[in-house]
Scaffold this motif. Structure first.
Motif, mmCIF file in Angstrom:
data_model
loop_
_atom_site.group_PDB
_atom_site.id
_atom_site.type_symbol
_atom_site.label_atom_id
_atom_site.label_comp_id
_atom_site.label_asym_id
_atom_site.label_seq_id
_atom_site.Cartn_x
_atom_site.Cartn_y
_atom_site.Cartn_z
ATOM 1 N N GLY A 295 -20.762 -5.336 -22.759
ATOM 2 C CA GLY A 295 -20.759 -4.967 -24.157
ATOM 3 C C GLY A 295 -19.586 -4.070 -24.502
ATOM 4 N N ALA A 296 -19.522 -3.657 -25.777
ATOM 5 C CA ALA A 296 -18.497 -2.755 -26.290
ATOM 6 C C ALA A 296 -17.088 -3.302 -26.079
ATOM 7 N N VAL A 297 -16.846 -4.487 -26.589
ATOM 8 C CA VAL A 297 -15.532 -5.119 -26.453
ATOM 9 C C VAL A 297 -14.743 -4.925 -27.730
ATOM 10 N N VAL A 298 -13.495 -4.491 -27.558
ATOM 11 C CA VAL A 298 -12.572 -4.345 -28.682
ATOM 12 C C VAL A 298 -11.420 -5.318 -28.474
ATOM 13 N N SER A 299 -11.195 -6.141 -29.470
ATOM 14 C CA SER A 299 -10.146 -7.147 -29.389
ATOM 15 C C SER A 299 -8.999 -6.761 -30.299
ATOM 16 N N GLN A 300 -7.782 -6.848 -29.796
ATOM 17 C CA GLN A 300 -6.609 -6.482 -30.575
ATOM 18 C C GLN A 300 -5.663 -7.677 -30.597
ATOM 19 N N HIS A 301 -5.091 -7.935 -31.778
ATOM 20 C CA HIS A 301 -4.244 -9.113 -31.928
ATOM 21 C C HIS A 301 -3.117 -8.841 -32.909
ATOM 22 N N PRO A 302 -1.885 -9.254 -32.642
ATOM 23 C CA PRO A 302 -1.473 -9.986 -31.448
ATOM 24 C C PRO A 302 -1.251 -9.032 -30.270
ATOM 25 N N SER A 303 -1.049 -9.601 -29.094
ATOM 26 C CA SER A 303 -0.787 -8.761 -27.930
ATOM 27 C C SER A 303 0.689 -8.379 -27.853
ATOM 28 N N ARG A 304 1.522 -9.252 -28.436
ATOM 29 C CA ARG A 304 2.949 -8.947 -28.400
ATOM 30 C C ARG A 304 3.612 -9.506 -29.650
ATOM 31 N N VAL A 305 4.527 -8.699 -30.200
ATOM 32 C CA VAL A 305 5.270 -9.137 -31.377
ATOM 33 C C VAL A 305 6.736 -8.773 -31.186
ATOM 34 N N ILE A 306 7.593 -9.746 -31.439
ATOM 35 C CA ILE A 306 9.037 -9.486 -31.451
ATOM 36 C C ILE A 306 9.541 -9.945 -32.809
ATOM 37 N N CYS A 307 10.186 -9.040 -33.554
ATOM 38 C CA CYS A 307 10.652 -9.441 -34.880
ATOM 39 C C CYS A 307 11.898 -8.662 -35.269
ATOM 40 N N LYS A 308 12.485 -9.105 -36.350
ATOM 41 C CA LYS A 308 13.737 -8.520 -36.801
ATOM 42 C C LYS A 308 13.497 -7.236 -37.579
ATOM 43 N N SER A 309 14.476 -6.380 -37.587
ATOM 44 C CA SER A 309 14.406 -5.139 -38.341
ATOM 45 C C SER A 309 14.185 -5.439 -39.826
ATOM 46 N N GLY A 310 13.317 -4.669 -40.452
ATOM 47 C CA GLY A 310 13.007 -4.858 -41.858
ATOM 48 C C GLY A 310 11.740 -5.649 -42.106
ATOM 49 N N THR A 311 11.221 -6.277 -41.072
ATOM 50 C CA THR A 311 9.990 -7.070 -41.181
ATOM 51 C C THR A 311 8.773 -6.149 -41.188
#
Lengths: 114, 116
Positions: free
Chosen positions: B1-17
Motif C-alpha cells: 500500500g501507500a504508493v505514490v506515482s510520479q510522471h513523467p520520470s524524465r523530461v528533456i526540453c528546450k529553454s523557455g518551455t
C-alpha cells in the motif's frame, strides 16, 4: 526552524559488518524521526521510523535509537548486504496537531563491499 | 500500500518551455502533498506544501509564479515549471501524506528535468 545534521556523509563497510549512521536535531519539539533509503534515480523509501515516546525500534536487520535529551538518533544496520548500498536520509518533524514538513539531513552514501 | 506515482520520470526540453509534472497517490487519499527539489549528491529541499482545495505554501526563496502547484483532488497534485531555464534542471520529487493523524510521507520516484 529545525536543523538536522547527519554523519558520516559516506560510509564503506564489508559485507556482513554493521553500519551506523547518526543524526542530531535542533528543535526539541520534533517528535517524529523517519529514515529513508534512496537508490540511484529513485525516490526515497521509508525504511523505519521512531516517535519520541520510545527509545528504540527494531525491524529485522534495521534498528533505530533515539536519545531525546541529547537530541540524537541513529540508524543501525546489521549483517549488511550489497543491496543495502544506497543513500540514507534521516529526517525530523513534529507530529500531532499542526504536522510540520520533514526536514532532512544531508544523507549518507553507504557502500557495502562484497 | 501507500504508493505514490510520479510522471513523467524524465523530461528533456528546450529553454523557455513550460513543463508539468504529475504526482498521484494510487491507493490512498492525500490531504497534503509536498514538492521537493534535489540536486546531485545533495539532500531533498522542500519547495512547497499543498493541501487539497487550497493554495500551496511555498518555502522561502521559491518563486510561486515560477513553480505553479495545483492540488485539485485528493489523489493528484501537479507542479508546473514555467518558462524553464537550464538552472531549473534538477530532480523533482513529490510526496504524499494520507489523511488522519500522524501519517508518514510516501515519496514518488522523482522526475529528472533537463533543460537545454
Amino acid at each position: 526552524g529545525e536543523n538536522v545534521e547527519q554523519h558520516p556523509s559516506t560510509l564503506s563497510v564489508q559485507e556482513g559488518d554493521s553500519a551506523v549512521i547518526k543524526c542530531t536535531y535542533s528543535d526539541s519539539a520534533s517528535n517524529y524521526f523517519p529514515w529513508y533509503k534512496q537508490e540511484l534515480g529513485k525516490g526515497p523509501q521509508l525504511i523505519i521510523d521512531i516517535r519520541s515516546n520510545v527509545g528504540e525500534k527494531k525491524d529485522q536487520r534495521i534498528a533505530v535509537t533515539l536519545n531525546k535529551t541529547a537530541k540524537h538518533f541513529s540508524l543501525h544496520i546489521t549483517e549488511t548486504q550489497p543491496e543495502d548500498s544506497a543513500v540514507y536520509f534521516c529526517a525530523a518533524s513534529i507530529w500531532g496537531s499542526g504536522n510540520t514538513p520533514l526536514v532532512f539531513g544531508k544523507g549518507t552514501r553507504l557502500s557495502v563491499i562484497a | 500500500g501507500a504508493v505514490v506515482s510520479q510522471h513523467p520520470s524524465r523530461v528533456i526540453c528546450k529553454s523557455g518551455t513550460s513543463v508539468k509534472i504529475e504526482c498521484r497517490s494510487l491507493d490512498f487519499q492525500a490531504t497534503t502533498m509536498f514538492w521537493y527539489r534535489q540536486f546531485p549528491k545533495q539532500s531533498l529541499m522542500l519547495m512547497a506544501t499543498s493541501n487539497e482545495g487550497s493554495k500551496a505554501t511555498y518555502e522561502q526563496g521559491v518563486e510561486k509564479d515560477k513553480f505553479l502547484i495545483n492540488h485539485a483532488s485528493l489523489t493528484l497534485s501537479t507542479l508546473t515549471v514555467t518558462s524553464a531555464h537550464p538552472e531549473d534542471s534538477s530532480f523533482y520529487i513529490c510526496s504524499a501524506r494520507p489523511g488522519g493523524v500522524n501519517q508518514p510521507q510516501h515519496f514518488g520516484d522523482g522526475t529528472r528535468l533537463s533543460i537545454l
